[in-house]
Design an enzyme around this catalytic site. Structure first.
Site, PDB file in Angstrom:
ATOM      1  N   LYS A 126       0.879  -1.162   0.000  1.00  0.00           N
ATOM      2  CA  LYS A 126       0.000   0.000   0.000  1.00  0.00           C
ATOM      3  C   LYS A 126       0.921   1.218   0.000  1.00  0.00           C
ATOM      4  O   LYS A 126       1.584   1.512   0.993  1.00  0.00           O
ATOM      5  CB  LYS A 126      -0.909   0.013   1.223  1.00  0.00           C
ATOM      6  CG  LYS A 126      -1.861   1.204   1.229  1.00  0.00           C
ATOM      7  CD  LYS A 126      -2.547   1.365   2.576  1.00  0.00           C
ATOM      8  CE  LYS A 126      -3.330   2.669   2.566  1.00  0.00           C
ATOM      9  NZ  LYS A 126      -3.716   3.104   3.927  1.00  0.00           N
ATOM     10  N   GLY A 160      -8.311   9.173   9.291  1.00  0.00           N
ATOM     11  CA  GLY A 160      -8.666   9.279  10.698  1.00  0.00           C
ATOM     12  C   GLY A 160      -9.726  10.298  11.026  1.00  0.00           C
ATOM     13  O   GLY A 160     -10.078  10.474  12.197  1.00  0.00           O
ATOM     14  N   GLY A 204     -11.173   7.825   5.965  1.00  0.00           N
ATOM     15  CA  GLY A 204     -12.300   8.713   6.194  1.00  0.00           C
ATOM     16  C   GLY A 204     -13.576   8.050   6.657  1.00  0.00           C
ATOM     17  O   GLY A 204     -14.511   8.725   7.089  1.00  0.00           O
ATOM     18  N   ASN A 233      -9.192   1.780   9.412  1.00  0.00           N
ATOM     19  CA  ASN A 233      -8.482   1.471  10.643  1.00  0.00           C
ATOM     20  C   ASN A 233      -9.088   2.215  11.830  1.00  0.00           C
ATOM     21  O   ASN A 233      -9.651   1.626  12.731  1.00  0.00           O
ATOM     22  CB  ASN A 233      -6.999   1.808  10.509  1.00  0.00           C
ATOM     23  CG  ASN A 233      -6.237   1.521  11.786  1.00  0.00           C
ATOM     24  OD1 ASN A 233      -6.091   0.364  12.162  1.00  0.00           O
ATOM     25  ND2 ASN A 233      -5.774   2.551  12.476  1.00  0.00           N
TER      26      ASN A 233
END
Length: 257
Positions: free
Chosen positions: A98, A159, A186, A207
């Site tokens: 990633k 986040g 997001g 996450n």
């Protein structure tokens, strides 16, 4: 028939990808990862403390069978990202990466120029590159042309939990590129994940939305259900939006007429 999807030579069934940061502790992380049903978990290579062994190591708490997706988080130049991706491969995390090249410390928006530069190098070196990018269709097309195996546009800043701020651009990206589109960053709650899938995303990566929830394990279950529900809705095909009402029952043949 299983509803599978693939990136490069890798095939998956779950369309939810999860991260490993911000959890209160490793046991909670482990339970949440298992509850998510995800097959892919992303790990920040630069934040791995290789001096820790056994139960002190983050990697020891990742459920067996999950595919590691090393990421280049905290890299602010193409050169840093390239070195970090190479380190991940040296640590036997595989060819998937990633790719993140951050352009602004406050918003964590990507440096598009550096991202494309790093992608070209890593593709030539045999990596299967999944770039974290903005929601610009032109950039997404350039990343596809650079050889990326997928594109991962943000739904909102990392986040932030703001949800999908520009679903229209995300939809245009899905119509523009031929490679898989994964919405990354997001997402705040299960309805955000469902919307991403309803738009046509191949998968969703998150996450913070899980890790910082009041109950991470329960939120992981909710996100799993949201992704699955959104995918089914996309496959089923929603009805067109109309300005005026359309009666569910026919108006002809009514009793008393």
């Amino acid at each position: 028939m299983a509803d599978t999807w693939s990136i490069g030579a890798h095939a998956f069934t779950s369309r939810l990808l999860v991260g490993t940061g911000k959890y209160p502790d490793f046991p909670t992380m482990q339970r949440a990862l298992a509850a998510s049903g995800a097959e892919v978990v992303t790990v920040a290579v630069r934040r791995l403390d290789l001096s820790k062994k056994g139960e002190e190591s983050l990697l020891a708490w990742i459920p067996k069978g999950m595919k590691l997706l090393p990421n280049t988080a905290a890299c602010f130049t193409a050169e840093e990202a390239i070195r970090t991706a190479r380190l991940g491969r040296e640590l036997e995390m595989g060819d998937l990466v990633k790719l993140e090249v951050i352009g602004d410390r406050r918003t964590l928006f990507p440096d598009v120029e550096g991202l494309i530069q790093a992608a070209k190098v890593l593709v030539k070196e045999g990596f299967t590159v999944l770039p974290y990018t903005n929601d610009d269709p032109v950039t997404a097309k350039k990343l596809e042309d650079a050889g990326c195996a997928a594109v991962m546009p943000l739904g909102a800043p990392i986040g932030s939990g703001l949800g999908l701020r520009n679903p229209y651009n995300l939809r245009i990206i899905m119509e523009t590129v031929q490679v898989p589109v994964l919405v990354d960053a997001g997402v705040g709650t299960a309805s955000d994940a469902a919307l991403a899938m309803e738009l046509g995303a191949v998968a969703v990566l998150m996450n913070t939305a899980i890790a910082e929830a009041k109950d991470p394990v329960l939120m992981a279950e909710a996100m799993r259900a949201g992704v699955e529900g959104g995918r089914k809705a996309f496959l089923a095909g929603r009805i067109p939006m109309k300005l005026h009402a359309a009666a569910s029952s026919p108006m002809s043949g009514l009793i008393g007429t």
